[in-house]
Design a protein around this motif. Structure first.
Motif, PDB file in Angstrom:
ATOM      1  N   SER A 320       0.224  -1.543  -0.054  1.00 11.99           N
ATOM      2  CA  SER A 320       0.172  -0.182  -0.208  1.00 11.99           C
ATOM      3  C   SER A 320       1.302   1.240  -0.063  1.00 11.99           C
ATOM      4  O   SER A 320       0.468   2.381  -0.760  1.00 11.99           O
ATOM      5  N   CYS A 322       4.756   1.728  -1.350  1.00 16.05           N
ATOM      6  CA  CYS A 322       5.036   1.096  -2.430  1.00 16.05           C
ATOM      7  C   CYS A 322       4.813   1.677  -3.754  1.00 16.05           C
ATOM      8  O   CYS A 322       3.909   1.786  -4.437  1.00 16.05           O
ATOM      9  N   ASP A 355       3.076 -11.120   0.290  1.00 13.37           N
ATOM     10  CA  ASP A 355       3.685 -10.558   1.205  1.00 13.37           C
ATOM     11  C   ASP A 355       3.448  -8.930   0.629  1.00 13.37           C
ATOM     12  O   ASP A 355       3.932  -8.465  -0.686  1.00 13.37           O
ATOM     13  N   GLY A 357      -0.289  -5.276   0.119  1.00  8.39           N
ATOM     14  CA  GLY A 357      -1.295  -5.362  -1.071  1.00  8.39           C
ATOM     15  C   GLY A 357      -3.127  -5.986  -0.974  1.00  8.39           C
ATOM     16  O   GLY A 357      -3.455  -5.720  -1.493  1.00  8.39           O
ATOM     17  N   GLY A 378       1.179  -5.397   6.551  1.00 14.73           N
ATOM     18  CA  GLY A 378       1.766  -3.852   6.373  1.00 14.73           C
ATOM     19  C   GLY A 378       0.691  -2.778   6.852  1.00 14.73           C
ATOM     20  O   GLY A 378       0.204  -3.155   8.531  1.00 14.73           O
ATOM     21  N   LYS A 379      -0.058  -2.910   6.056  1.00 12.47           N
ATOM     22  CA  LYS A 379      -1.184  -1.791   6.653  1.00 12.47           C
ATOM     23  C   LYS A 379      -2.280  -2.336   7.355  1.00 12.47           C
ATOM     24  O   LYS A 379      -2.573  -1.412   8.228  1.00 12.47           O
ATOM     25  N   TYR A 403       1.930   5.479   9.353  1.00 11.00           N
ATOM     26  CA  TYR A 403       2.808   4.258   8.930  1.00 11.00           C
ATOM     27  C   TYR A 403       3.154   4.756   7.836  1.00 11.00           C
ATOM     28  O   TYR A 403       2.767   5.147   6.103  1.00 11.00           O
ATOM     29  N   MET A 406       9.206   1.264   4.111  1.00 13.70           N
ATOM     30  CA  MET A 406      10.346   1.395   4.819  1.00 13.70           C
ATOM     31  C   MET A 406      11.506   1.837   3.683  1.00 13.70           C
ATOM     32  O   MET A 406      12.649   1.425   4.142  1.00 13.70           O
ATOM     33  N   GLY A 407      11.186   2.351   2.017  1.00 12.51           N
ATOM     34  CA  GLY A 407      11.734   2.337   1.481  1.00 12.51           C
ATOM     35  C   GLY A 407      11.299   4.247   1.340  1.00 12.51           C
ATOM     36  O   GLY A 407      12.162   4.693   0.044  1.00 12.51           O
ATOM     37  N   TYR A 422      16.396  -0.887  -0.240  1.00 13.63           N
ATOM     38  CA  TYR A 422      16.878  -0.421  -1.687  1.00 13.63           C
ATOM     39  C   TYR A 422      18.243  -0.127  -2.861  1.00 13.63           C
ATOM     40  O   TYR A 422      18.227   1.021  -3.607  1.00 13.63           O
ATOM     41  N   GLU A 435      10.705   4.819  -2.823  1.00  9.68           N
ATOM     42  CA  GLU A 435      10.620   3.673  -3.344  1.00  9.68           C
ATOM     43  C   GLU A 435       9.335   2.879  -2.362  1.00  9.68           C
ATOM     44  O   GLU A 435       8.412   2.565  -2.781  1.00  9.68           O
TER      45      GLU A 435
HETATM   46  P1  IMP Z   1       0.934  -3.503   2.770  1.00  8.03           P
HETATM   47  O1  IMP Z   1       0.391  -4.986   3.471  1.00  8.03           O
HETATM   48  O2  IMP Z   1      -0.079  -3.623   1.384  1.00  8.03           O
HETATM   49  O3  IMP Z   1       0.624  -2.339   4.218  1.00  8.03           O
HETATM   50  O4  IMP Z   1       2.098  -3.826   2.097  1.00  8.03           O
HETATM   51  C1  IMP Z   1       3.456  -4.201   3.295  1.00  8.03           C
HETATM   52  C2  IMP Z   1       4.481  -4.839   2.378  1.00  8.03           C
HETATM   53  O5  IMP Z   1       5.178  -3.780   1.224  1.00  8.03           O
HETATM   54  C3  IMP Z   1       5.876  -5.174   3.049  1.00  8.03           C
HETATM   55  O6  IMP Z   1       6.064  -6.309   3.760  1.00  8.03           O
HETATM   56  C4  IMP Z   1       6.936  -4.792   2.266  1.00  8.03           C
HETATM   57  O7  IMP Z   1       7.478  -5.480   2.072  1.00  8.03           O
HETATM   58  C5  IMP Z   1       6.483  -4.470   1.409  1.00  8.03           C
HETATM   59  N1  IMP Z   1       6.619  -2.408   1.657  1.00  8.03           N
HETATM   60  C6  IMP Z   1       7.515  -1.671   3.096  1.00  8.03           C
HETATM   61  N2  IMP Z   1       7.999  -0.360   2.539  1.00  8.03           N
HETATM   62  C7  IMP Z   1       8.150  -1.047   1.126  1.00  8.03           C
HETATM   63  C8  IMP Z   1       8.202  -0.133   0.687  1.00  8.03           C
HETATM   64  O8  IMP Z   1       8.783   1.712   0.964  1.00  8.03           O
HETATM   65  N3  IMP Z   1       8.143   0.444  -1.021  1.00  8.03           N
HETATM   66  C9  IMP Z   1       7.925  -1.026  -1.033  1.00  8.03           C
HETATM   67  N4  IMP Z   1       6.856  -1.813  -0.504  1.00  8.03           N
HETATM   68  C10 IMP Z   1       7.334  -1.847   0.623  1.00  8.03           C
END
Ligand code: IMP
Length: 504
Positions: A320, A322, A355, A357, A378-379, A403, A406-407, A422, A435
């Motif tokens: 989310s 990224c 992992d 999305g 993550g989110k 939130y 990490m990039g 990165y 990123e």
């Molecule tokens: P979410 O659950 O959609 O928020 O995605 C979380 C995942 O995004 C993490 O487990 C990482 O693999 C990935 N991620 C974390 N930080 C970044 C970033 O800054 N850029 C791209 N992907 C990231």
């Protein structure tokens, strides 16, 4: 090693591939089918890595500095999942976070935190505060490691003078048991003798560790069927490592802290550095599982498995926060990425973690149906009581927490590990190419509430598909590809003033 067993969804993905298309969560829904499965009876045991054993739920938290430190890892392990502590922490602080998880609940603690009879009460209290320990029971050992007594919370509570020595407040009568004492025996002794910790000594009276009453009671009374517990009775914990110069030191400290699994957490797992890191970890620490990533192509997943990875993490760009797909122009949409990687690893015994999305509980059902063994979030876990960071009270009266990727620029400025993820050596702000983005999410309360809803959705999905277990879901699931009107129809539509729902 190849497993040729065909799955129901293979034809669907073959056709999509022939069209040169790749799909993400919003592009698909699952077909329903005959079912004898009530959602409540769905079994959610899942694997994240080869040897760590089953998680009780297929949910793992992302190693991000706004998602997983010790509190999140403890809460998740108690619900049956797994937390991966992020590597933005220094190696020492990351290892202490793992220790904190391990000390939170353990029937038998092999290397408990001990104190010295010559320390003052003030010194010990300051140490407890510094380390953020939530327990106040300690064995007291002299400089030669001999057990001299024990202290528990009440010894501190009834101490009027903090300059007193520990030897003045400790319980000097030593009530101990022999090595090999079982949890049940320990519970009996502790109840009979009314002690909160029970030191264990070997035949030569050498101190070996302790049982603590709260943990022993929880296990004996069977209050922890959901807990995700290692063979030594501690909560399971994972930690992220990178491929940078501190990797060896990090691994050494994490191994000492008894981490169950490490995740080589990089933006591009199909690289020489990651493959070498997998080999190094497996050779040096064969008992610690290594999950490597991230990748999104079949060949990449195979390369990691063949290098010795015990699990493969899939996702390049779906997160989310990224921006990789936009900034670098790369990455396979997530459902296809998960399917391709999981298909490539059939027969390897190497689990796949989807992992990033995941927006709704239905996406978890879809990820598992496409072949993932578990998902990383993550989110959805950010903004909970247990995620790191303060609640911010905004001027519009909303309560939010930060939130960030990490990039993202902020994380890269703050953490060397983020820059390494990165592949960026520079630390000056104007030299960094992010990123990811930084954002705020609503404060959502305890993580257990969020997980309850997510699992409720997954159970329901398994019921619709007639699958009792995750592996049955993987075999039975089949997909529809949606058109834009299908997507529109799937969400609430034609209505205004939609009331807030706990899962949408
Ligand atoms: P979410 O659950 O959609 O928020 O995605 C979380 C995942 O995004 C993490 O487990 C990482 O693999 C990935 N991620 C974390 N930080 C970044 C970033 O800054 N850029 C791209 N992907 C990231």
């Amino acid at each position: 090693m190849k497993n040729t067993e065909k799955r129901k969804c293979d034809d669907f993905f073959d056709k999509i591939e022939k069209l040169g298309l790749a799909l993400s969560y919003n592009d698909v829904r699952l077909k329903t089918g005959y079912s004898q499965i009530l959602p409540a009876n769905a079994k959610l045991q899942a694997k994240f890595s080869r040897n760590v054993g089953f998680l009780n739920i297929p949910i793992v938290s992302a190693p991000m500095d706004t998602v997983t430190e010790a509190d999140m890892a403890i809460a998740l392990a108690k619900i049956g999942g797994l937390g991966i502590i992020h590597k933005g922490l220094s190696p020492q602080n990351q290892a202490s976070a793992v220790e904190k998880v391990k000390h939170n609940l353990s029937a038998f603690i092999y290397e408990p935190i001990c104190i010295n009879p010559n320390q003052t009460v003030a010194e010990v209290l300051a140490f407890i505060e510094r380390k953020n320990y939530r327990f106040l029971s300690f064995p007291v050992l002299n400089n030669s490691g001999k057990l001299m007594g024990t202290v528990v919370k009440s010894n501190f509570e009834f101490c009027l003078d903090n300059s007193a020595k520990i030897s003045d407040i400790m319980l000097k009568e030593i009530i101990s048991a022999e090595a090999g004492t079982t949890v049940e025996q320990a519970y009996k002794i502790m109840m009979q003798k009314r002690v909160k910790i029970l030191p264990i000594l070997d035949k030569n009276k050498k101190f070996k560790g302790i049982y603590t009453l709260s943990d022993v009671r929880r296990i004996v009374k069977g209050h922890s069927p959901d807990y995700n517990i290692s063979s030594d009775g501690t909560l399971k914990a994972g930690a992220a490592i990178g491929v940078g110069e501190d990797t060896r030191q990090r691994m050494e400290l994490l191994a000492k802290a008894k981490v169950d699994v490490v995740v080589i957490d990089t933006a591009h797992g199909d690289s020489k550095a990651v493959i070498e890191a997998v080999k190094f970890c497996k050779k040096t620490y064969p008992k610690i599982d290594v999950v490597a990533g991230n990748v999104s192509e079949a060949e990449s997943a195979k390369r990691l498995a063949e290098a010795g990875a015990d699990g493969v993490k899939v996702g390049q760009g779906p997160g989310s926060i990224c921006t990789t797909r936009i900034i670098a122009g790369v990455g396979c949409p997530q459902v296809t990425a998960v399917y391709n990687c999981a298909k490539a690893l059939r027969g390897y015994g190497v689990p796949v973690c989807a992992d990033g999305g995941i927006e709704y509980s239905g996406d978890i059902t879809i990820a598992l149906s496409a072949g993932a063994d578990c998902v990383m979030l993550g989110k959805l876990l950010a903004g909970t009581t247990e995620s790191p960071g303060e609640i911010i009270y905004r001027h519009d009266k909303k309560q939010v927490k930060v939130y960030r990727g990490m990039g993202s620029l902020g994380a890269m400025i703050d953490n060397k590990a983020s820059r390494e993820r990165y592949g960026q050596a520079e630390s000056a702000e104007n030299k960094l190419v992010p990123e990811g983005i930084e954002s705020e999410v609503d404060y959502k309360g305890d993580v257990s509430f969020i997980i309850y809803q997510l699992l409720g959705g997954l159970r329901s999905g398994m019921g619709y598909c007639g699958a009792e277990t995750i592996s049955e879901l993987q075999k039975k699931a089949d997909f529809y590809r949606l058109t834009p009107s299908g997507v529109k129809e799937s969400h609430p539509h034609g209505l205004e003033q939609i009331k807030k729902s706990p899962n949408y």
